[in-house]
Write a protein that holds these residues in place. Structure first.
Motif, mmCIF file in Angstrom:
data_model
loop_
_atom_site.group_PDB
_atom_site.id
_atom_site.type_symbol
_atom_site.label_atom_id
_atom_site.label_comp_id
_atom_site.label_asym_id
_atom_site.label_seq_id
_atom_site.Cartn_x
_atom_site.Cartn_y
_atom_site.Cartn_z
ATOM 1 N N PRO A 58 -1.247 2.555 -13.596
ATOM 2 C CA PRO A 58 -0.418 1.785 -14.157
ATOM 3 C C PRO A 58 -0.001 0.355 -13.540
ATOM 4 O O PRO A 58 -0.337 0.784 -12.059
ATOM 5 C CB PRO A 58 0.724 2.734 -14.326
ATOM 6 C CG PRO A 58 -0.114 4.380 -14.116
ATOM 7 C CD PRO A 58 -1.225 3.986 -13.382
ATOM 8 N N LYS A 59 0.598 -0.539 -13.907
ATOM 9 C CA LYS A 59 0.816 -1.557 -13.223
ATOM 10 C C LYS A 59 1.451 -1.427 -12.021
ATOM 11 O O LYS A 59 1.472 -2.100 -11.125
ATOM 12 C CB LYS A 59 1.280 -2.675 -14.335
ATOM 13 C CG LYS A 59 0.039 -3.599 -14.730
ATOM 14 C CD LYS A 59 0.739 -4.993 -14.919
ATOM 15 C CE LYS A 59 -0.632 -5.856 -14.750
ATOM 16 N NZ LYS A 59 -1.598 -5.290 -15.750
ATOM 17 N N ASP A 60 2.673 -0.588 -12.314
ATOM 18 C CA ASP A 60 3.790 -0.507 -11.246
ATOM 19 C C ASP A 60 3.513 0.796 -10.311
ATOM 20 O O ASP A 60 4.302 1.031 -9.640
ATOM 21 C CB ASP A 60 5.032 -0.323 -12.089
ATOM 22 C CG ASP A 60 5.144 0.868 -12.764
ATOM 23 O OD1 ASP A 60 4.154 1.342 -13.243
ATOM 24 O OD2 ASP A 60 6.334 0.945 -13.478
ATOM 25 N N ALA A 61 2.325 1.262 -10.365
ATOM 26 C CA ALA A 61 2.071 2.450 -9.760
ATOM 27 C C ALA A 61 2.200 2.315 -8.097
ATOM 28 O O ALA A 61 2.677 3.092 -7.624
ATOM 29 C CB ALA A 61 0.591 3.049 -9.981
ATOM 30 N N LEU A 62 1.830 1.213 -7.556
ATOM 31 C CA LEU A 62 1.870 1.029 -6.127
ATOM 32 C C LEU A 62 2.968 0.221 -5.648
ATOM 33 O O LEU A 62 3.160 -0.914 -6.214
ATOM 34 C CB LEU A 62 0.523 0.133 -6.049
ATOM 35 C CG LEU A 62 -0.603 0.820 -6.091
ATOM 36 C CD1 LEU A 62 -1.999 0.181 -5.675
ATOM 37 C CD2 LEU A 62 -0.933 2.188 -5.502
ATOM 38 N N LYS A 63 3.686 0.939 -5.125
ATOM 39 C CA LYS A 63 5.019 0.326 -4.690
ATOM 40 C C LYS A 63 5.259 -0.194 -3.080
ATOM 41 O O LYS A 63 6.303 -0.639 -2.743
ATOM 42 C CB LYS A 63 6.292 1.502 -4.919
ATOM 43 C CG LYS A 63 6.429 1.535 -6.398
ATOM 44 C CD LYS A 63 7.555 2.793 -6.628
ATOM 45 C CE LYS A 63 7.466 3.156 -8.078
ATOM 46 N NZ LYS A 63 7.367 4.672 -8.156
ATOM 47 N N THR A 64 4.045 0.248 -2.360
ATOM 48 C CA THR A 64 4.055 0.008 -1.095
ATOM 49 C C THR A 64 2.910 -0.741 -0.755
ATOM 50 O O THR A 64 1.736 -0.824 -1.152
ATOM 51 C CB THR A 64 3.703 1.449 -0.416
ATOM 52 O OG1 THR A 64 4.768 2.339 -0.824
ATOM 53 C CG2 THR A 64 4.219 1.398 1.148
ATOM 54 N N SER A 65 2.948 -1.825 0.132
ATOM 55 C CA SER A 65 1.959 -2.634 0.646
ATOM 56 C C SER A 65 1.865 -2.800 1.953
ATOM 57 O O SER A 65 2.905 -2.337 2.819
ATOM 58 C CB SER A 65 2.328 -3.981 0.417
ATOM 59 O OG SER A 65 3.690 -4.436 0.995
ATOM 60 N N LEU A 66 0.527 -2.863 2.286
ATOM 61 C CA LEU A 66 0.129 -2.804 3.830
ATOM 62 C C LEU A 66 0.228 -4.161 4.631
ATOM 63 O O LEU A 66 -0.601 -4.837 4.076
ATOM 64 C CB LEU A 66 -1.437 -2.241 3.713
ATOM 65 C CG LEU A 66 -1.814 -1.832 4.922
ATOM 66 C CD1 LEU A 66 -1.021 -0.726 5.874
ATOM 67 C CD2 LEU A 66 -3.475 -1.360 5.129
ATOM 68 N N VAL A 67 1.108 -4.164 5.336
ATOM 69 C CA VAL A 67 1.431 -5.545 5.985
ATOM 70 C C VAL A 67 0.471 -5.805 7.112
ATOM 71 O O VAL A 67 0.063 -6.899 7.351
ATOM 72 C CB VAL A 67 2.819 -5.379 6.543
ATOM 73 C CG1 VAL A 67 3.108 -7.000 7.027
ATOM 74 C CG2 VAL A 67 3.920 -5.179 5.560
ATOM 75 N N GLU A 68 0.018 -4.758 7.724
ATOM 76 C CA GLU A 68 -0.800 -4.849 9.084
ATOM 77 C C GLU A 68 -1.355 -3.474 9.433
ATOM 78 O O GLU A 68 -0.664 -2.340 9.164
ATOM 79 C CB GLU A 68 0.203 -5.379 10.080
ATOM 80 C CG GLU A 68 -0.499 -6.050 11.242
ATOM 81 C CD GLU A 68 0.393 -6.394 12.544
ATOM 82 O OE1 GLU A 68 1.451 -6.392 12.109
ATOM 83 O OE2 GLU A 68 -0.113 -6.420 13.675
ATOM 84 N N VAL A 69 -2.406 -3.487 10.125
ATOM 85 C CA VAL A 69 -2.915 -2.266 10.752
ATOM 86 C C VAL A 69 -3.263 -2.574 12.095
ATOM 87 O O VAL A 69 -3.694 -3.578 12.319
ATOM 88 C CB VAL A 69 -4.405 -1.857 9.876
ATOM 89 C CG1 VAL A 69 -4.724 -0.583 10.639
ATOM 90 C CG2 VAL A 69 -3.997 -1.334 8.651
ATOM 91 N N VAL A 70 -2.807 -1.644 12.965
ATOM 92 C CA VAL A 70 -3.181 -1.595 14.403
ATOM 93 C C VAL A 70 -4.080 -0.686 14.617
ATOM 94 O O VAL A 70 -3.403 0.735 14.686
ATOM 95 C CB VAL A 70 -1.794 -1.737 15.254
ATOM 96 C CG1 VAL A 70 -2.077 -2.155 16.649
ATOM 97 C CG2 VAL A 70 -0.599 -2.656 14.666
ATOM 98 N N GLU A 71 -5.129 -0.844 14.986
ATOM 99 C CA GLU A 71 -5.971 0.308 15.368
ATOM 100 C C GLU A 71 -5.591 0.928 16.743
ATOM 101 O O GLU A 71 -5.528 -0.198 17.798
ATOM 102 C CB GLU A 71 -7.472 -0.108 15.474
ATOM 103 C CG GLU A 71 -7.984 -0.493 13.948
ATOM 104 C CD GLU A 71 -8.355 0.760 12.958
ATOM 105 O OE1 GLU A 71 -8.321 1.706 13.376
ATOM 106 O OE2 GLU A 71 -8.134 0.451 11.784
#
Ligand SMILES: Cc1cc2nc3c(=O)[nH]c(=O)nc-3n(C[C@H](O)[C@H](O)[C@H](O)COP(=O)(O)OP(=O)(O)OC[C@H]3O[C@@H](n4cnc5c(N)ncnc54)[C@H](O)[C@@H]3O)c2cc1C
Lengths: 256, 327
Positions: B182-195
């Motif tokens: 569904p269009k609004d299913a994803l509410k969280t965005s990944l800004v950055e990943v630090v390995e």
């Protein structure tokens, strides 16, 4: 903005656990504390109010009269109000029922940001906060070690396995605390006195209109892990002891 | 009833996560009859080698799920993809690792689907003919045996608590599905990943852990333990005191407020064995303690020990292990 922190009263981490004759965990003699992970969440909420990013911080707990002590401690740390859902007489609640009750109370008291420890050190289930977010239909970020709250959103650093993720989501949302979030303060004596006058409301499950389902699982028994016999010690010079140890690990324990 | 058991495999650094064959082992133990089916689900962008490796495990089918939006790699995407694929998968039991991902999406799915859930399972037993699940509570001071009363449920399984299922020589079929979210299913965005440079071996999955406490005296003390860890292919753990003293990054902490580990071999160097430390490692198969204090509590629950200065003992241990492992 209103921050509500979910807290649980648990056994002190150094408590010895014993079972009575019927196999139940003896809880009467054990010192109770606020779940250490929840303390990080409480500290974060207080700091948000101090930085004027939130107007109010409340704590919410499912428990019994004994839990008031833990709630008073949170008030003494600096939160503004406390709410207790008294479960006495309910005969225990599993994660799903606990979450239903907390979510119903949250709807009643209102919230913009919900904080909590990511796990309680007693039941180790780590289910309740995620279930609460689901019931309320709000986004969550789990196991957070750093949090930035903006006007309508949060940015959260999360310790995933092997990597740190920086996630952003909208308010209202639920964020759970990991141990490196902050350093919880100790209540000062004047604040302990002040806390006695802060509001502590009590609801029953009936007040919240929650239909209590029967639990989805049943504890067949509690049992204590088999004790280890005590270490087999190797003497001699460091080199002799090391050789004997490595030989035992290979030939006896068969782990290398 | 022939149930359908869904196992979610995780992908880490482009490879199948080490706990996957252990989860398949749990699924096999849960099969109530020959008709029961095990579906191994991979969620995420296509990685050919991972799917092939997964299909070599003793499962009936591998299903790779992808969703129809840009893939960022958040756990929310996996949650929403599994949820949207629920009808198609038609599972009865969902087996997850008790990992960052499993701890997060397990309770969400159980709540959404009205399923039961048991977290951090370390053993399966049998109570009057019904399967039961053993899990540690109170930081491993008590174990609970749990009976599931609901027919459908989620399990999260502690890493290293079960043996890996062996490949059976067959390749399971691989299905690929793109799930419309569904269009609004994803509410969280990944800004950055630090390995995080935790070394090659993930602490919670490691088969061997070399752990240091205040006894190692400083950050150099952890460098001093490295040759031993390298010979053993071990991950490095630590006590909380060593973390608080700034000797090592908090991601290495083992214990009640750190990681819970269950390796075959746990070597504690200069760790007193406080109950909160024990909480995180007491289900290790074999515990070795090196401590200069003969009365240190760690000797009460270690299997083997050497009373001595770790700075003298550890180099000899490294040497002895090297002899047997490289011959
Ligand atoms: C709420 C709470 C949560 C906690 N959570 C955790 C947790 O998750 N993990 C954890 O580990 N702790 C935790 N703790 C802290 C715990 O109580 C202990 O303080 C901590 O584990 C002690 O760490 P240590 O063994 O490194 O240090 P110490 O207790 O100081 O022990 C150091 C040991 O090193 C030995 N030693 C010194 N020099 C040498 C040498 N040269 N050679 C050999 N041996 C030497 C000493 O004999 C001693 O036994 C928690 C505490 C609380 C209150």
């Amino acid at each position: 903005m209103k921050v509500v922190v979910l807290v649980k009263q648990t056994f002190a981490t150094e408590a010895r656990i014993e079972l009575d004759e019927s196999g139940e965990i003896i809880s009467s003699r054990v010192k109770k504390v606020v779940n250490p992970y929840d303390e990080f969440a409480v500290e974060e909420a207080i700091q948000l109010v101090e930085r004027k990013q939130a107007e109010k911080a409340a704590v919410l707990s499912l428990g019994n009269t004994e839990t008031q002590e833990g709630l008073r401690q949170c008030l003494a740390m600096g939160v503004d109000e406390a709410v207790l859902i008294d479960e006495s007489g309910m005969g225990g609640a599993d994660s799903s029922i606990t979450a239903e009750l907390l979510a119903a109370a949250l709807k009643k008291i209102g919230f913009d940001l919900i904080l909590s420890g990511y796990v309680a050190v007693d039941d180790n289930a780590a289910q309740v906060p995620m279930r609460v977010a689901e019931i309320l239909g709000i986004p969550h970020v789990n196991v957070v070690s750093r949090l930035e709250v903006q006007e309508n959103s949060v940015k959260a650093w999360r310790e995933a396995d092997g990597r740190t993720e920086v996630l952003a989501t909208q308010l209202p949302c639920l964020v759970t605390a990991d141990k490196s979030l902050n350093k919880p303060r100790y209540p000062t004596l004047p604040n302990i006195m002040k806390a006695k006058k802060k509001p502590l409301a009590t609801y029953t499950p009936a007040d919240l209109g929650v239909d209590l389902k029967s639990p989805g699982c049943r504890v067949v028994r509690h049992f204590l892990p088999a004790g280890r016999a005590g270490a087999h010690l190797f003497d001699g010079t460091p080199s002799e002891a090391a050789a004997a140890l490595v030989s035992a690990l290979r030939n006896e324990a068969k782990v290398v | 009833m022939a149930e359908k058991i869904i196992v979610l495999a995780e992908v880490q650094n482009g490879a199948l996560r080490k706990n996957t064959p252990q989860l398949v082992d749990v699924a096999r133990r849960l099969k109530s009859n020959a008709e029961s089916r095990i579906i191994l689900v991979l969620a995420g962008p296509k990685i050919e080698s991972v799917a092939t490796e997964a299909a070599g495990l003793p499962v009936d089918q591998v299903v790779r799920l992808e969703h129809d939006q840009a893939w960022q790699g958040t756990s929310e995407e996996i949650l929403e993809t599994l949820h949207a694929a629920r009808q198609e998968l038609e599972g009865d039991i969902l087996v997850l690792g008790n990992t960052s991902l499993g701890k997060e999406i397990g309770p969400c799915l159980a709540q959404r689907w009205g399923w039961g859930m048991i977290s951090d399972v370390i053993r399966l037993e049998d109570h009057q003919g019904k399967p039961t699940f053993i899990r540690p509570c109170y930081a491993g001071k008590v174990f609970d045996e749990i009976e599931m009363l609901q027919p459908q449920f989620v399990l999260t399984v502690r890493s290293n608590a079960f043996p890996p299922a062996e490949n059976d020589g067959r390749q399971a079929e691989i299905l690929e599905r793109v799930i419309a979210l569904p269009k609004d299913a994803l509410k969280t965005s990944l800004v950055e990943v630090v390995e995080r440079p935790t070394g090659k071996v993930e602490l919670t999955e490691a088969d061997v852990i070399v752990s240091g406490g205040m006894g190692v005296k400083g950050p150099e003390g952890f460098e001093f333990l490295k040759p031993l860890a390298e010979v053993l292919g071990a991950a490095i753990g630590s006590s909380r005191a060593a973390v608080l003293a700034g000797f090592i990054h908090p991601s290495h902490q083992v214990g009640q407020t750190g990681k819970t580990v269950s390796p075959s071999l746990y070597i504690a160097c200069g760790i007193s064995g406080a109950i909160q430390h024990k909480a995180g490692m007491s289900t290790s198969k074999c515990i070795v303690a090196i401590n200069k204090d003969p009365d240190a509590p760690i000797f009460e629950f270690a299997d083997y020990g050497i009373v001595g200065d770790l700075f003298e003992v550890v180099p000899h241990l490294t040497e002895e292990f090297r002899k047997i492992l490289q011959s």
